[in-house]
Design a protein around this motif. Structure first.
Motif, PDB file in Angstrom:
ATOM      1  N   ASN A  58       0.825  -1.201   0.000  1.00 23.12           N
ATOM      2  CA  ASN A  58       0.000   0.000   0.000  1.00 23.12           C
ATOM      3  C   ASN A  58       0.866   1.260   0.000  1.00 23.12           C
ATOM      4  OD1 ASN A  58      -2.549   1.242  -0.017  1.00 23.12           O
ATOM      5  ND2 ASN A  58      -2.467   1.566   2.196  1.00 23.12           N
ATOM      6  N   LYS A  59       0.237   2.396  -0.237  1.00 19.74           N
ATOM      7  CA  LYS A  59       0.930   3.690  -0.333  1.00 19.74           C
ATOM      8  C   LYS A  59       1.969   3.661  -1.452  1.00 19.74           C
ATOM      9  CE  LYS A  59       0.151   5.004   4.461  1.00 19.74           C
ATOM     10  NZ  LYS A  59       0.689   5.697   5.652  1.00 19.74           N
ATOM     11  N   SER A  60       1.645   2.954  -2.513  1.00 22.31           N
ATOM     12  CA  SER A  60       2.585   2.821  -3.635  1.00 22.31           C
ATOM     13  C   SER A  60       2.851   4.154  -4.313  1.00 22.31           C
ATOM     14  CB  SER A  60       2.037   1.826  -4.669  1.00 22.31           C
ATOM     15  OG  SER A  60       0.787   2.261  -5.181  1.00 22.31           O
ATOM     16  N   ASP A  61       1.919   5.114  -4.160  1.00 28.39           N
ATOM     17  CA  ASP A  61       2.102   6.433  -4.765  1.00 28.39           C
ATOM     18  C   ASP A  61       3.207   7.220  -4.084  1.00 28.39           C
ATOM     19  OD1 ASP A  61       0.281   6.391  -2.531  1.00 28.39           O
ATOM     20  OD2 ASP A  61      -0.056   8.533  -2.878  1.00 28.39           O
ATOM     21  N   LEU A  62       3.568   6.821  -2.848  1.00 24.01           N
ATOM     22  CA  LEU A  62       4.639   7.507  -2.121  1.00 24.01           C
ATOM     23  C   LEU A  62       5.998   6.852  -2.341  1.00 24.01           C
ATOM     24  CD1 LEU A  62       2.826   8.104   1.304  1.00 24.01           C
ATOM     25  CD2 LEU A  62       3.065   9.710  -0.616  1.00 24.01           C
ATOM     26  N   ALA A  63       5.992   5.646  -2.916  1.00 22.96           N
ATOM     27  CA  ALA A  63       7.227   4.897  -3.138  1.00 22.96           C
ATOM     28  C   ALA A  63       7.661   4.998  -4.596  1.00 22.96           C
ATOM     29  CB  ALA A  63       7.019   3.431  -2.752  1.00 22.96           C
ATOM     30  N   ASN A  64       8.933   4.733  -4.840  1.00 25.47           N
ATOM     31  CA  ASN A  64       9.476   4.772  -6.187  1.00 25.47           C
ATOM     32  C   ASN A  64       8.820   3.688  -7.044  1.00 25.47           C
ATOM     33  OD1 ASN A  64      11.643   3.653  -8.234  1.00 25.47           O
ATOM     34  ND2 ASN A  64      12.206   5.772  -7.824  1.00 25.47           N
ATOM     35  N   GLU A  65       8.335   4.069  -8.208  1.00 25.29           N
ATOM     36  CA  GLU A  65       7.594   3.132  -9.065  1.00 25.29           C
ATOM     37  C   GLU A  65       8.428   1.918  -9.464  1.00 25.29           C
ATOM     38  OE1 GLU A  65       4.569   3.358 -12.915  1.00 25.29           O
ATOM     39  OE2 GLU A  65       5.971   5.000 -12.516  1.00 25.29           O
TER      40      GLU A  65
END
Length: 281
Positions: A58-65
């Motif tokens: 989760n919170k993938s939008d905050l992590a490097n793609e």
């Protein structure tokens, strides 16, 4: 800095999960995509045994793609199914549903052969504080403000929440965590807000975060704050950022605490960039 975090009711929460495992077909293990290792429970394998498990990044939008995909591949190579999710924007939710059906297909076929049809597929969700458990439940159920327990022992009884079709989600006192001995794990949890700030020395934490960010790439702070970090200590970098952002107290001095909090908040909100703090081996 010393980080001491040992949530109460851990034993009670673990016993509750073990007790309720027989009621579900699959376990959703939610982790923070920025720190997939630090935010996973090291006892998870022993707790759920052979029960099908889906790890939700989760919170993938905050992590490097790119790092999100690397972690997904890493878990796959270790025999663990995972999906990349941004529950706030409802991204990846269909993948959660599809993987749930895939991982429980064998059991559903077995029930069908016994003449048992239309039995709901049930999932249990577990995760540490601030991994986005509540948001994910609300997004999957399309309900705003669904009652969810944020710490062990607050959910009384079993709360079944309809997800989609014949899928149901069991919300339990699912947050549990043993004492951690790895200093890096403690820091990563503190950086991402999993540990209450009241328990921390925020000035030292801000210095550690700047150390961490610069070890990954100096471009993060340089581009966000339009500064040069070359040949500067983390303390000096925070002072310069504080000066540029107007964190000034009487006498023209920089309010170091305010500047440090600003950097922590902007990291946690993704304003410094999409940053993953730890990487697969």
């Amino acid at each position: 800095m010393n980080i001491n975090w040992y949530p109460g009711h851990m034993k009670k929460a673990k016993e509750s999960i073990k007790k309720n495992l027989s009621l579900v077909d699959i376990v959703y293990e939610i982790v923070d995509a920025r720190i997939p290792f630090s935010s996973q429970n090291p006892d998870i394998d022993n707790i759920i045994g052979q029960k099908p498990r889906l790890k939700i990044l989760n919170k993938s939008d905050l992590a490097n793609e790119k790092n999100n995909l690397e972690w997904k591949e890493y878990f796959k190579s270790n025999g663990i199914s995972s999906v990349i999710v941004d529950s706030k924007k409802n991204k990846g939710l269909d993948d959660v549903i599809n993987m749930t059906y895939l991982l429980t297909e064998e059991k559903r076929k077995s029930l069908s052969k016994k003449g048992i049809k239309n039995k709901p597929t049930r999932a249990m969700i577990i995760g540490i504080p601030n991994a986005g458990k509540s948001t994910l439940i609300n997004s999957l159920s399309k309900r705003k403000g669904a009652k969810v327990g944020n710490k062990p022992g607050v959910t009384k009884g079993n709360q079944w929440i309809k997800i989609k079709g014949d899928l149901e989600l069991l919300d339990t006192p699912g947050i549990l965590w043993p004492k951690f001995s790895d200093k890096e794990v403690g820091l990563n949890l503190a950086f991402t807000g999993a540990i209450k700030d009241e328990l921390l020395d925020l000035e030292s934490l801000a210095i550690k975060l700047v150390d961490k960010l610069n070890s990954i790439s100096v471009e993060y702070l340089e581009q966000r704050y339009r500064i040069s970090v070359k040949d500067k200590s983390s303390y000096e970098i925070i002072l310069e950022i504080g000066k540029k952002r107007g964190c000034i107290i009487s006498g023209g001095e920089v309010d170091f605490n305010k500047a440090g909090n600003l950097i922590l908040d902007e990291f946690r909100n993704g304003k410094i960039g999409r940053i993953t703090l730890e990487f697969p081996d």
